[in-house]
Design a protein around this motif. Structure first.
Motif, PDB file in Angstrom:
ATOM      1  N   TRP A   1     -39.835  21.738 -31.698  1.00  0.00           N
ATOM      2  CA  TRP A   1     -38.471  21.153 -31.345  1.00  0.00           C
ATOM      3  C   TRP A   1     -38.956  19.683 -30.882  1.00  0.00           C
ATOM      4  O   TRP A   1     -40.340  19.635 -30.438  1.00  0.00           O
TER       5      TRP A   1
ATOM      6  N   GLU B   1     -30.731  27.747 -28.188  1.00  0.00           N
ATOM      7  CA  GLU B   1     -30.492  29.031 -28.651  1.00  0.00           C
ATOM      8  C   GLU B   1     -29.357  29.970 -28.331  1.00  0.00           C
ATOM      9  O   GLU B   1     -28.980  30.740 -29.212  1.00  0.00           O
ATOM     10  N   GLN B   2     -28.766  29.821 -27.271  1.00  0.00           N
ATOM     11  CA  GLN B   2     -27.647  30.600 -27.034  1.00  0.00           C
ATOM     12  C   GLN B   2     -26.457  30.331 -27.854  1.00  0.00           C
ATOM     13  O   GLN B   2     -25.771  31.319 -28.307  1.00  0.00           O
ATOM     14  N   ASP B   3     -26.380  28.938 -28.416  1.00  0.00           N
ATOM     15  CA  ASP B   3     -25.083  28.804 -29.368  1.00  0.00           C
ATOM     16  C   ASP B   3     -25.507  28.712 -30.792  1.00  0.00           C
ATOM     17  O   ASP B   3     -24.906  28.024 -31.776  1.00  0.00           O
ATOM     18  N   ARG B   4     -27.033  28.804 -30.853  1.00  0.00           N
ATOM     19  CA  ARG B   4     -27.601  28.795 -32.270  1.00  0.00           C
ATOM     20  C   ARG B   4     -27.670  27.645 -33.002  1.00  0.00           C
ATOM     21  O   ARG B   4     -26.962  27.405 -33.993  1.00  0.00           O
ATOM     22  N   TYR B   5     -27.675  26.345 -32.117  1.00  0.00           N
ATOM     23  CA  TYR B   5     -27.747  25.042 -32.459  1.00  0.00           C
ATOM     24  C   TYR B   5     -29.180  24.778 -33.245  1.00  0.00           C
ATOM     25  O   TYR B   5     -30.151  25.173 -32.574  1.00  0.00           O
ATOM     26  N   ASP B   6     -28.963  23.950 -34.191  1.00  0.00           N
ATOM     27  CA  ASP B   6     -30.446  23.415 -34.922  1.00  0.00           C
ATOM     28  C   ASP B   6     -30.520  21.922 -34.211  1.00  0.00           C
ATOM     29  O   ASP B   6     -31.707  21.336 -34.266  1.00  0.00           O
TER      30      ASP B   6
ATOM     31  N   ARG C   1     -34.826  20.358 -34.405  1.00  0.00           N
ATOM     32  CA  ARG C   1     -35.932  21.175 -34.978  1.00  0.00           C
ATOM     33  C   ARG C   1     -36.746  20.367 -35.933  1.00  0.00           C
ATOM     34  O   ARG C   1     -36.362  19.512 -36.529  1.00  0.00           O
TER      35      ARG C   1
ATOM     36  N   ARG D   1     -26.191  22.937 -37.883  1.00  0.00           N
ATOM     37  CA  ARG D   1     -25.217  23.225 -36.577  1.00  0.00           C
ATOM     38  C   ARG D   1     -25.642  22.360 -35.561  1.00  0.00           C
ATOM     39  O   ARG D   1     -26.678  22.305 -34.881  1.00  0.00           O
TER      40      ARG D   1
END
Length: 402
Positions: free
Chosen positions: A140, A163-168, A221, A254
């Motif tokens: 990252w 990671e909790q909300d699956r954001y890129d 990322r 995302r």
């Protein structure tokens, strides 16, 4: 027809037009603010290390000797997953480089990087970020501004959040600190225009063309950035954070914008004048928003933030002098509707003070009275929308496209 009659007719016409505009834009505002009632709470620091991923922090500098020290101190307190801190310097001459080198001797994760000479067609900060990306090794990449103060546990917290909300990609709104009383009077009104235009941090993800971002704490990322051309999409942008976030969102990433008031603070400008000039140069988001939408946003800010208080004062004066009446008089319904709509807009504005209080380390009477500066904020947004800056931090960018 006498002059008083003409003035009365003109006043009623202005009232009808204003009422129609305000009713429409008040509904637009309520639709934007509604997701904020269930928004995610501020991100909390993570006090324990993580070893399942790695993060490269990038700090861009140009003559930041008076501001970058607390930022580096905060970064030195970070645990894993922090892998490295790249301070990308654009040939500072004020002692910034020596300060960074001293910090690097204390913490080997800190490394001073000098970017190549600024190529034509690039804003300096964006070029520095692009240069840092080429050196980064982490999974990252986390951009941190030199005037911020990261709290211990920031790096782990932002990884937990994405990671909790699956954001890129995600960025985090800060808590403002060390502001003068004058800044605390004006800047919250300017910040409110951003919320009115884009929604609150931590709310439901908006469409790509309404995504908001904050480059003071912006994580993505690394492989996603590289696959999408790095920072090149924002090379001419004065709001590079929003331009990049919207570009990535439009390409399927995302993207989140979350409340980071518990993990990062921003030290204020030296004066109200500096804040008015520098903070306001890009907050119209001109390089990430079509012109027609920017001017629609200006109309919204004037209609539901800048004009309600003056309108209520004018109506109050007319009522007090008997010029208009609310009952048993021609056009009474118009005056009552204007009072209701503008009173509702002012109520929403006062509620925003409570909603934004956590974004300010110091508040006091200046903050709580900042709604009185709404006319100034609307005017600053208008100026920012109408003009394009040509310089930043001592560099001229006359060659950039208009």
């Amino acid at each position: 027809m006498t002059l008083p009659v003409l003035l009365a007719d003109a006043g009623r016409l202005i009232g009808v037009v204003l009422l129609g505009l305000q009713v429409w834009l008040l509904f637009v505002l309520l639709a934007r603010l509604a997701p904020g009632y269930s928004r995610r709470p501020p991100i909390a620091p993570r006090r324990t290390p993580r070893t399942d991923t790695t993060v490269t922090v990038m700090v861009t500098t140009l003559n930041e000797v008076n501001r970058v020290g607390p930022c580096l101190d905060g970064l030195m307190q970070q645990e894993a997953p922090l892998l490295e801190v790249l301070v990308v310097d654009s040939r500072s001459t004020d002692g910034t480089r020596e300060l960074v080198e001293a910090a690097a001797r204390k913490d080997p994760r800190i490394r001073l990087v000098t970017d190549d000479p600024l190529p034509p067609g690039w804003v300096g900060k964006v070029w520095a970020l692009e240069s840092g990306l080429r050196e980064a090794k982490g999974d990252w990449v986390l951009g941190i501004d030199a005037d911020t103060v990261p709290a211990p546990g920031l790096v782990g917290a932002v990884i937990d959040a994405v990671e909790q909300d699956r954001y890129d990609v995600a960025s985090f709104s800060p808590q403002f600190r060390d502001q003068t009383a004058a800044e605390r009077f004006v800047q919250p009104a300017m910040l409110t225009t951003l919320v009115y235009r884009c929604g609150a941090a931590g709310a439901t993800q908006p469409p790509p063309d309404r995504v908001l971002a904050n480059g003071q704490c912006f994580i993505a990322r690394r492989d996603l950035l590289l696959a999408n051309g790095g920072y090149s999409c924002a090379r001419t942008s004065w709001c590079d954070d929003v331009t990049l976030a919207r570009h990535l969102a439009a390409n399927g990433a995302r993207v989140g914008f979350l409340d980071g008031s518990q993990i990062i603070q921003v030290r204020s400008y030296a004066s109200l004048g500096e804040m008015w000039r520098e903070w306001g140069r890009s907050f119209d988001l001109k390089d990430a928003t079509p012109m027609w939408r920017r001017w629609l946003d200006v109309a919204l800010v004037w209609a539901v933030q800048g004009l309600p208080l003056p309108t209520l004062l004018v109506l109050g004066a007319l009522l007090a002098t008997g010029t208009i009446a609310l009952t048993n008089a021609p056009h009474a319904m118009l005056w009552r509707a204007l009072l209701l709509v503008n009173g509702s807009a002012l109520f929403i504005r006062l509620f925003m003070l409570w909603a934004l209080r956590g974004s300010y380390a110091e508040r006091g009477i200046s903050f709580w009275c900042s709604w009185l500066a709404d006319l100034a904020a609307a005017w600053r947004l208008t100026l920012s929308t109408a003009r394009r800056p040509k310089a930043w931090r001592g560099r001229s960018f006359e060659s950039l496209p208009a």
